[in-house]
Design an enzyme around this catalytic site. Structure first.
Site, PDB file in Angstrom:
ATOM      1  N   ASP A  76     -27.862 145.331  26.834  1.00 36.17           N
ATOM      2  CA  ASP A  76     -27.744 146.005  25.540  1.00 36.17           C
ATOM      3  C   ASP A  76     -28.577 147.280  25.448  1.00 36.17           C
ATOM      4  OD1 ASP A  76     -26.553 146.106  22.912  1.00 36.17           O
ATOM      5  OD2 ASP A  76     -28.565 145.714  22.144  1.00 36.17           O
ATOM      6  N   HIS A 128     -27.842 152.620  25.644  1.00 39.34           N
ATOM      7  CA  HIS A 128     -27.046 151.423  25.402  1.00 39.34           C
ATOM      8  C   HIS A 128     -26.272 151.110  26.675  1.00 39.34           C
ATOM      9  CE1 HIS A 128     -24.479 148.472  23.542  1.00 39.34           C
ATOM     10  NE2 HIS A 128     -23.403 149.169  23.866  1.00 39.34           N
ATOM     11  N   LYS A 136     -19.252 144.740  28.868  1.00 42.54           N
ATOM     12  CA  LYS A 136     -20.382 144.938  29.795  1.00 42.54           C
ATOM     13  C   LYS A 136     -21.157 143.633  30.011  1.00 42.54           C
ATOM     14  CE  LYS A 136     -22.229 148.146  27.233  1.00 42.54           C
ATOM     15  NZ  LYS A 136     -21.192 148.179  26.177  1.00 42.54           N
ATOM     16  N   ARG A 157      -8.012 157.846  42.469  1.00 39.65           N
ATOM     17  CA  ARG A 157      -7.271 156.972  43.383  1.00 39.65           C
ATOM     18  C   ARG A 157      -7.889 156.950  44.786  1.00 39.65           C
ATOM     19  NH1 ARG A 157      -1.942 155.948  41.805  1.00 39.65           N
ATOM     20  NH2 ARG A 157      -1.931 154.566  43.634  1.00 39.65           N
TER      21      ARG A 157
END
Length: 315
Positions: A184, A145, A166, A250
């Site tokens: 999908d 998916h 998405k 970061r």
């Protein structure tokens, strides 16, 4: 592990092969002859009567060297050699370079009902094309998916919970000139020990589902330049809702990987919250991933500068 198969008709379709001999009935119908091995074989040793490690499931390819070898034999010896080879019930024999079709080859093929095809390609060209096709059609595969999109030449697989954004991000990337492969559901094949290739199931090819709008045909709205049949997977982007309790990357000093079919691909986790332009972030992630693959890592460069500023050795 599930074993896949491919019909002989599928293989010969793109290889410019001409039939030399086809058995009658199902044994001569390429649609009903199936190949299960990704390996091929040039039966040089078998022509010298060595069968200790022979695998009869492989496609057999005869080239100029094999033809030159058997041409020096008397017809009776050639008949014995080819009879022994075809008796193993190999699925098919390909003749490269359009080498001479010895009568003994046709006789053995008829006796054991084995199809024979010939090609204008050199043995190397035919072998390469055949191996490439077999690796694709018989590869390990999985359906995930997610959304697969090409960004600056990088195959980006976006994954995350349903409704995380998405498809909306993919649509924004399409507007910025990138290309959709699948939305999908992404069919992923391991075509080599280093490469994963993704594509869309035929039923939903070129379609994107946008909540509140429905299905959108990308090819018709954005044109053929906005879609692509297949793409390798270079980077896995995991989208998730922003969590104040979670520490996100970061600097990017650590290399993180996502395992798909036993291959580890670089991955980044992108937290989502209002105001973040995900399309731009993913574009930067794609370019940064390519830069890392080419040997440059901005985080490592910063670390070197800090070490040098403090007068510390990098060793």
């Amino acid at each position: 592990m599930e074993q896949y198969k491919v019909s002989l008709a599928t293989l010969i379709k793109g290889l410019s092969l001409e039939s030399v001999y086809l058995p009658e009935g199902e044994k001569g119908d390429p649609e009903k002859i199936f190949i299960t091995s990704t390996e091929i074989n040039r039966p040089a040793l078998q022509l010298a009567d060595f069968y200790d490690c022979f695998d009869p499931k492989r496609i057999q390819i005869l080239g100029r060297e094999e033809a030159s070898y058997v041409a020096k034999m008397c017809p009776e010896k050639r008949a014995i050699v080819f009879d022994r080879l075809f008796a193993t019930s190999v699925p098919v024999v390909f003749l490269a370079h359009k080498i001479e079709v010895f009568p003994e080859i046709v006789a053995a093929a008829k006796k054991y009902q084995v199809p024979v095809y010939e090609s204008d390609d050199t043995t190397s060209e035919l072998s390469y094309a055949l191996i490439s096709a077999l690796n694709v059609h018989l590869a390990q595969r999985i359906t995930m998916h997610g959304v697969l999109i090409e960004v600056y030449g990088e195959g980006i697989l976006m994954i995350g919970d349903s409704g995380v954004g998405k498809s909306e991000t993919a649509m924004e990337l399409l507007k910025r000139g990138h290309r959709l492969i699948a939305d999908d559901a992404v069919e992923i094949k391991r075509v080599s020990n280093k490469t994963l290739v993704g594509s869309a199931p035929e039923m939903i090819k070129y379609l994107i589902e946008l909540r509140g709008i429905g299905l959108v045909d990308v090819r018709r709205i954005f044109g053929m330049g906005a879609v692509k049949e297949t793409e390798k997977i270079d980077l896995v982007v995991q989208l998730e809702p922003w969590s104040a309790d979670k520490q996100y990357e970061r600097l990017g000093l650590d290399n993180n990987y996502y395992d798909i079919l036993g291959l580890k691909k670089p991955t980044v986790t992108i937290p989502i919250r209002p105001g973040r332009n995900l399309a731009i972030i993913i574009e930067v992630a794609a370019m940064n991933n390519r830069q890392r693959r080419m040997g440059y890592n901005a985080a490592e460069e910063l670390n070197k500068r800090l070490m040098q500023n403090m007068g510390l050795s990098l060793d």
